[in-house]
Structures are given as C-alpha cells and as structure tokens.
Design an enzyme around this catalytic site. Sequence first.
Site, PDB file in Angstrom:
ATOM      1  N   ASP A   1       0.850  -1.274   0.055  1.00 43.03           N
ATOM      2  CA  ASP A   1      -0.095   0.166  -0.001  1.00 43.03           C
ATOM      3  C   ASP A   1       0.803   1.273  -0.005  1.00 43.03           C
ATOM      4  O   ASP A   1       1.891   1.369   0.775  1.00 43.03           O
ATOM      5  CB  ASP A   1      -0.901   0.180   1.330  1.00 43.03           C
ATOM      6  CG  ASP A   1      -1.622   1.325   1.119  1.00 43.03           C
ATOM      7  OD1 ASP A   1      -2.604   1.403   0.182  1.00 43.03           O
ATOM      8  OD2 ASP A   1      -1.620   2.206   2.149  1.00 43.03           O
TER       9      ASP A   1
ATOM     10  N   ASP B   1      -7.863   5.100   6.371  1.00 38.73           N
ATOM     11  CA  ASP B   1      -6.623   5.555   5.801  1.00 38.73           C
ATOM     12  C   ASP B   1      -6.060   6.603   6.450  1.00 38.73           C
ATOM     13  O   ASP B   1      -5.669   7.781   5.852  1.00 38.73           O
ATOM     14  CB  ASP B   1      -6.930   5.947   4.154  1.00 38.73           C
ATOM     15  CG  ASP B   1      -5.772   6.024   3.527  1.00 38.73           C
ATOM     16  OD1 ASP B   1      -4.413   5.752   3.971  1.00 38.73           O
ATOM     17  OD2 ASP B   1      -5.628   6.630   2.123  1.00 38.73           O
TER      18      ASP B   1
END
EC number: 3.5.2.3
Length: 428
Positions: free
Chosen positions: A151, A304
Amino acid sequence: MNYLFKDGRYMNEEGKIVATDLLVQDGKIAKVAENITADNAEVIDVNGKLIAPGLVDVHVHLREPGGEHKETIETGTLAAAKGGFTTICAMPNTRPVPDCREHMEDLQNRIKEKAHVNVLPYGAITVRQAGSEMTDFETLKELGAFAFTDDGVGVQDASMMLAAMKRAAKLNMAVVAHCEENTLINKGCVHEGKFSEKHGLNGIPSVCESVHIARDILLAEAADCHYHVCHVSTKGSVRVIRDAKRAGIKVTAEVTPHHLVLCEDDIPSADPNFKMNPPLRGKEDHAALIEGLLDGTIDMIATDHAPHTAEEKAQGIERAPFGITGFETAFPLLYTNLVKKGIITLEQLIQFLTEKPADTFGLEAGRLKEGRTADITIIDLEQEEEIDPTTFLSKGKNTPFAGWKCQGWPVMTIVGGKIAWQKESALV
C-alpha cells in the site's frame, strides 16, 4: 478491574438497537443483558449512551519506524482509542519496511511496548515495496502479518502480483491493494476534473484506479485468492468490483469517510489538507460510492489515517504529501453526515466499522458477545462538538474538516477490559 456498564444501548444479534447493561470481568465480556448486578465490579452509568463493539480499521498509517516526526505507534494508537478504534491494521510503508524477519520482529516489539490498542501489521508484498522481489510470505505470516500489501504504491508487474496472490492463497491470506496504474498517474495531485481544470493542476484520471482493479480482479480469479481493494474512489471501480462479486470472485473493498462525505466540488481552494490519494472525485463517483456501500459492493469503511506535519502540508497542493488524519473524526463525521441525514442507518454504520471488517478478515472482533475479549466503545450520540485539530492526540493535524460541527463522539474506549481512553467528566 471489572466493570459494569449500566443503562446503555447496543446493537443486538438481530441488528436492532436495544437497552442493555454490560459486564466486563477479567478482560472478557461476561454478560450482555438488562438489569445485571455484580458485587465485584466498578459500576459505570452510561446514561443511555451507545455501547458499541470496539471499532475496527483495516487501513492506517502509524509511520513508525522511520516517520516518527509525523506519527508514532504511541500517538497514533492513542488517537485511535480516542476515535473509538480498538483494532487497527498498520500499513507497511515505513522505513524500514516490514519485509523480512528482522524488520517484522522489530515492528512487533515496538507494538508490544507502545500500542494502546490492538495493532495488526501488514507484511509487504515486495522487498522495500520496490515491486521487483517478493518477500517471504511464510515467515511474515509466522510473525503475525495481518495480510500482504504494498500500500502506497500499486504493484505494477502483473506476473509479480499473480505470483503473490498464488502464494497468499496457499497460506489462506489476503492480498490488499492500493490501485494505481503508474502510466496514468500523470504527475497528478488532484482528481482530473473540474477542480484540476479550474486551477491548472495535473489531475489523476478515474481510470488510473479502475483499470488496475480490473487487472487485479482477473489475477485474483486465476489465483483463487482473497483480494481486497483499498480506498475505492470511482464509479468505474465500483462497477468492476460489483461485476466481480456477481461472478463469484473473492474480492472485497473499503471506502474512506472522506470519500463518503466529500467530492471535488467541496474543495474550497488549492488547500493541501484536501489532498489525499486517491483524490476527491466527482459527484457521480461520490454517488456511486454511497450506492456501492448500500448494495454490498463495498464491504466496509476504513480511515486511511495518514498523518503529516504542518510543514509538509504547507508546501502547497502540488508538493505537499497526500493524506489526511482520520482516527479522531471518523465516527462523528459519518454519523452526522450519513446517519443523521438518512443515507444509512446507525445499525449499518456500526456494522461497516465493526463486524464487516472483522468478518472479512476472520478477526475475533466487531461484536459484543459473551466470552469475547472486552473491546468496547461508548459513544454519546447527542454530544455535538466542533472539529478542532489542536485537540487531536495524533501528531497529524492535517484535516479538511476543521470547524465542522458533528454529533456522535466516543467518550470511552475499552481494550482488553482496560480503559484505553476516556473523555474527562463524560461518564460520572
């Protein structure tokens, strides 16, 4: 310490909000029922507040090691506790990357020493997240890797991604992906749309995300692997994921609070606090995300959480790093802007932040069940406050929501039967 929470409300197994007491003994949920009595427990009257399972966030950035000027495991997990999160999954874009035994052991030791909530670290797919050499998945799983991801960058090489998915499938592990086709990023800092055109900025087109997801879905089908898509942001991505689910492919997806609450029309100026990746998209994309959440295409909400320093964000929208801090605003933002407006129900919001992520990844979390570890969040749905970044426990104050008035604030967070955070004078 044992606790008896009196006069609360919770979501029962039928998905209904009902009155309850809750008894915590020896770190476990001992009883969930009305009119509980106990001689050996501290009584806490929650006065009608919501007793929720501890929130679960499968996509966070704690920055440590290597980025301690932005966040540390200690500050990040305190911020998570304040936001009601009891289990968080830490992305591997640290320095060093958790890509081998030495680095993962060091990270796990830091977590054990410093974390205020449960932290499950991801293992990297490739060494240094460079995309060219696969890590030792077996060793990383042995050391407690939650799943595998690079990620922050998309795995560009299809053969590498296919090999990673095949290996993960053998281990019954998920591959989790930040989806961007690098040849389409266009050095963009915002969405390619009205805002980028108005301000003369390079934009990231929607297809940059959706084409990468489409590729990965076909690879996941070939590998028979659980494939999870990070922070979905476009109408095309929702369509591709919906079609894949209908075809029986093992794909799941998340969406962030900011993509559910904002679109590019809400960006007031070239403010770097509105710069995140993926960027805020158009109105049609925003509507598709809501629709996808409601119809089951998107499985869960994840923050996030991406803290940066004020100095970094002050560089201007083109040079500032992507990302906003998310732990301490997530629930009130979603409750105020989705539940209070009738877009989703309170019951759905709880599920998207608890049992859906837990069930998707096989975690024993997300439900208030007798015998389970006491990870609990008490939320005052009536309390209204203005979002004030100066009060954040996170080092990152980078939020586009400063000054927003919201309802639904966590007031106490219990992790493993112990109070990890509580709002002063909220429960007396």
